[in-house]
Design a protein around this motif. Structure first.
Motif, PDB file in Angstrom:
ATOM      1  N   UNK A  23       5.907   1.346  -1.521  1.00 45.61           N
ATOM      2  CA  UNK A  23       5.916   1.795  -2.909  1.00 45.61           C
ATOM      3  C   UNK A  23       4.893   1.048  -3.757  1.00 45.61           C
ATOM      4  N   UNK A  24       4.773  -0.252  -3.548  1.00 45.14           N
ATOM      5  CA  UNK A  24       3.813  -1.039  -4.317  1.00 45.14           C
ATOM      6  C   UNK A  24       2.393  -0.555  -4.053  1.00 45.14           C
ATOM      7  N   UNK A  25       2.097  -0.228  -2.816  1.00 47.27           N
ATOM      8  CA  UNK A  25       0.758   0.256  -2.481  1.00 47.27           C
ATOM      9  C   UNK A  25       0.440   1.548  -3.222  1.00 47.27           C
ATOM     10  N   UNK A  26       1.412   2.457  -3.291  1.00 47.12           N
ATOM     11  CA  UNK A  26       1.193   3.714  -4.021  1.00 47.12           C
ATOM     12  C   UNK A  26       0.996   3.440  -5.506  1.00 47.12           C
ATOM     13  N   UNK A  27       1.819   2.560  -6.077  1.00 45.60           N
ATOM     14  CA  UNK A  27       1.688   2.231  -7.500  1.00 45.60           C
ATOM     15  C   UNK A  27       0.322   1.607  -7.801  1.00 45.60           C
ATOM     16  N   UNK A  28      -0.137   0.706  -6.960  1.00 42.07           N
ATOM     17  CA  UNK A  28      -1.421   0.050  -7.193  1.00 42.07           C
ATOM     18  C   UNK A  28      -2.576   1.037  -7.063  1.00 42.07           C
ATOM     19  N   UNK A  29      -2.485   1.915  -6.057  1.00 44.39           N
ATOM     20  CA  UNK A  29      -3.567   2.875  -5.828  1.00 44.39           C
ATOM     21  C   UNK A  29      -3.594   3.972  -6.890  1.00 44.39           C
ATOM     22  N   UNK A  30      -2.416   4.463  -7.290  1.00 42.58           N
ATOM     23  CA  UNK A  30      -2.353   5.602  -8.206  1.00 42.58           C
ATOM     24  C   UNK A  30      -2.418   5.198  -9.670  1.00 42.58           C
TER      25      UNK A  30
ATOM     26  N   UNK B 109      -0.261  -6.422  -8.256  1.00 39.83           N
ATOM     27  CA  UNK B 109       0.875  -6.487  -7.342  1.00 39.83           C
ATOM     28  C   UNK B 109       2.189  -6.736  -8.087  1.00 39.83           C
ATOM     29  N   UNK B 110       2.181  -7.630  -9.082  1.00 36.78           N
ATOM     30  CA  UNK B 110       3.422  -7.928  -9.795  1.00 36.78           C
ATOM     31  C   UNK B 110       3.914  -6.707 -10.567  1.00 36.78           C
ATOM     32  N   UNK B 111       3.014  -6.049 -11.286  1.00 36.19           N
ATOM     33  CA  UNK B 111       3.403  -4.855 -12.023  1.00 36.19           C
ATOM     34  C   UNK B 111       3.783  -3.725 -11.060  1.00 36.19           C
ATOM     35  N   UNK B 112       3.092  -3.666  -9.906  1.00 36.18           N
ATOM     36  CA  UNK B 112       3.439  -2.667  -8.903  1.00 36.18           C
ATOM     37  C   UNK B 112       4.856  -2.842  -8.394  1.00 36.18           C
ATOM     38  N   UNK B 113       5.262  -4.095  -8.226  1.00 35.81           N
ATOM     39  CA  UNK B 113       6.634  -4.357  -7.786  1.00 35.81           C
ATOM     40  C   UNK B 113       7.635  -3.893  -8.846  1.00 35.81           C
TER      41      UNK B 113
END
Length: 270
Positions: free
Chosen positions: A112-119, A124-128
């Motif tokens: 999920x973090x990878x999708x948030x960071x890419x999209x 990383x912290x905000x992605x989490x």
């Protein structure tokens, strides 16, 4: 005045096979025209091999190798045919089997973090934080625990909810679902359909769902597209299609459908 559709496809034709091969390419989709109204839920139904999933794969630009596609496509009023896929449209997909979509050696949170960071272009912290919010949005209990689990540690229904959470992190306008209730028991099916209906309303999503289950269509969809042999043979509002099916193939599907369909009331109450 009827607003323009969010997605409009014209003349979609898909052939599988290399043009220079000894055997001729096989045409699997034949001149498909499809409009998906903004803010609605459209179901695509038909037997196995009717072309439902191939249509979604064409839309998501994940067709098999040695496949050719011709069409014109507009999204949100813009003709995107020439630049389709560059950049990708605000469309996310929920696949039929999360176990083949999640890396079994990677924790749910990392996906999920990878999708948030890419999209969404976050760190990383905000992605989490956004991943945890997405897990909570799909009503997974104890999101922090799910975040740290591997796919095999979740039940089938929980994995599918995690897949929906991952799709939401792509910030889509259109959510595409391919047989999302397959292999789920009746109670979990109702809960997942209720989740999709709630997310559609809360986030003003447009949903395109492929299914062979007419019960899913009756419970969830506003409009229905019926496919047979790579062609659209009927389209109608769901209420009209179930009350007055116009095509002989649609009538046969309804006649062969098992009883005990999920109702809209059950989905609304879940």
């Amino acid at each position: 005045m009827t607003p323009p559709p969010l997605l409009s496809i014209r003349g979609l034709t898909v052939d599988i096979g290399s043009p220079g091969a000894k055997t001729a390419p096989v045409r699997v989709l034949h001149d498909i025209d499809l409009d998906v109204p903004r803010g609605g839920i459209v179901g695509i139904v038909g037997e196995s091999g009717s072309g439902k999933t191939m249509l979604l794969r064409a839309l998501m630009d994940i067709l098999p190798e040695r496949t050719s596609r011709t069409w014109s496509i507009s999204f949100d009023g813009r003709d995107v045919t020439a630049g389709f896929g560059r950049p990708r449209l605000p469309v996310a997909m929920v696949f039929q089997d999360p176990m083949t979509s999640f890396d079994p050696l990677t924790r749910i949170g990392a996906h999920l973090v990878e999708v948030a960071r890419r999209s969404q272009g976050v760190g990383r912290r905000e992605g989490r934080a956004r991943a945890l919010d997405a897990l909570a949005a799909v009503r997974l209990p104890r999101p922090e625990r799910v975040f740290d689990q591997y796919p095999h540690e979740l039940s089938g229904g929980m994995r599918q909810r995690a897949m929906v959470a991952m799709a939401l992190l792509a910030d889509p306008q259109l959510l595409v679902a391919d047989e999302p209730t397959t292999a789920l028991d009746a109670t979990i099916q109702i809960e997942l359909l209720a989740l999709l209906r709630r997310l559609q309303a809360e986030r003003d999503l447009t949903v395109l769902i492929v299914t062979h289950d007419l019960g899913v269509v009756a419970a969830l969809c506003d409009d229905v597209v019926v496919m047979k042999d790579g062609r659209i043979v009927e389209r109608a509002p769901a209420v009209d299609l179930f009350a007055r099916p116009g095509h002989a193939y649609t009538r046969a599907l309804l006649a062969d459908a098992p009883g005990g369909r999920v109702s809209r009331d059950e989905v609304a109450d879940a």
